[in-house]
Design an enzyme around this catalytic site. Structure first.
Site, PDB file in Angstrom:
ATOM      1  CB  ALA A  40       8.038 -15.141  12.217  1.00  0.00           C
ATOM      2  CB  THR A  52       3.550 -14.592  14.593  1.00  0.00           C
ATOM      3  OG1 THR A  52       3.730 -13.785  15.769  1.00  0.00           O
ATOM      4  CG2 THR A  52       4.860 -15.286  14.250  1.00  0.00           C
ATOM      5  CB  THR A 111       3.619 -21.211   9.581  1.00  0.00           C
ATOM      6  OG1 THR A 111       2.286 -21.391  10.051  1.00  0.00           O
ATOM      7  CG2 THR A 111       3.548 -20.480   8.250  1.00  0.00           C
ATOM      8  CE1 TYR A 130       3.027 -15.969  10.272  1.00  0.00           C
ATOM      9  CE2 TYR A 130       1.406 -17.726  10.036  1.00  0.00           C
ATOM     10  CZ  TYR A 130       2.610 -17.267  10.530  1.00  0.00           C
ATOM     11  OH  TYR A 130       3.407 -18.101  11.264  1.00  0.00           O
TER      12      TYR A 130
END
Length: 296
Positions: A69, A71, A110, A134
């Site tokens: 990912a 992040t 997430t 994000y």
């Protein structure tokens, strides 16, 4: 049953903990982004193909656990195109490859896909509303995986920390040695999660998926149990460092502005994990104590 597990993002803190759980019955192949870049379609197709062939030759069952990912939450605000390529386009290609090879896929997401304006733990079915680039790219990745036709599960987690990489626990340990007093945000609440515990849970789910006994629910939440603010978490870290928790002072989000908005409340409900008959995650306090005990 023997498993062969491909872990994109193998050089990250979660990927390393997944690799550490390799055993005689679980082979873990955990390439870093230099070896498997999800934005490179050819690499993704070749890696999933090699996984399927490796499993066939060894008489095991192939599974993919995607730990890769983008992040960098703040950087994504000005680099959303790159974040989207890693967090959404990459998983879309990965899921398509898994679908074509009939390889189960577990995709890690997430808590930042939620708006954070509630006061009760989020359930998988709750409405999304990411407040950052994000979060938006991770939400798009979830859609891509679940809409791919692959045998897939999305596992949302949050506030990860591990023995490697950069994370809040390591940052607090570093700052404790250089600052007499620290101000830490006290109006953002979530569920800290040790990557070693999450990795064990993901491999348990992978084993179920490989056996054809994956949960009916396709989105699951998995964090260490309980909730705490960043300030409360920092105080607990100081305690394990042998430092005075009173050196950590609360501040507000407004006093500590960041480029990307954070959800004020992003606690994830453990109900979906428990209802899937997966091993419940221990409280975050116990996990943090185990994290520090592992160094002794």
């Amino acid at each position: 049953m023997r498993l062969t597990v491909l872990v994109p993002g193998g050089s990250g803190q979660l990927g390393r903990d997944l690799a550490a759980l390799a055993s005689p019955s679980v082979e873990v192949v955990a390439p870093g982004s230099a070896e498997l870049d999800l934005t490179q379609t050819g690499q993704v197709l070749a890696s999933v193909g090699a996984l399927a062939e490796r499993a066939r030759e060894s008489g095991s069952v192939p599974v993919v656990v995607n730990a890769a990912a983008y992040t960098a939450v703040d950087a994504a605000e000005t680099d959303e195109e790159r974040a989207f390529a890693v967090n959404a386009d990459g998983p879309r290609v990965l899921a398509a490859a898994c679908a074509s090879r009939r390889v189960p896929l577990i995709h890690v997401s997430t808590d930042y896909v939620f708006p954070g304006d509630g006061s009760a733990p989020y359930e998988p079915s709750d409405e999304l509303g990411p407040r950052s680039a994000y979060g938006r790219t991770k939400a798009a990745g979830e859609d891509a995986v679940l809409g791919s036709g692959a045998s897939s599960w999305v596992v949302r987690t949050g506030w990860l920390y591990g023995k490697t990489g950069t994370n809040f626990v390591k940052t607090m340990a570093r700052l404790e040695s250089t600052h007499d007093v620290l101000s830490v945000v006290d109006d953002q609440v979530g569920g800290p999660t040790w990557t070693a515990d999450l990795a064990a849970g993901l491999l348990e789910l992978a084993s179920r998926a490989a056996a054809g006994d994956g949960p009916e629910r396709r989105i699951l939440h998995c964090t260490n149990a309980g909730a705490v603010s960043w300030c409360g978490f920092a105080k607990a870290i100081f305690g394990h460092l042998g430092a005075d928790p009173a050196r950590v002072k609360p501040c507000t989000t407004a006093e500590f502005p960041r480029p990307a908005a954070r959800p004020a409340y992003s606690v994830l409900s453990p109900a979906s994990w428990r209802e899937a008959w997966l091993t419940p995650m221990r409280p975050w306090e116990e996990a943090l104590a185990a994290y520090f005990a592992a160094d002794r």
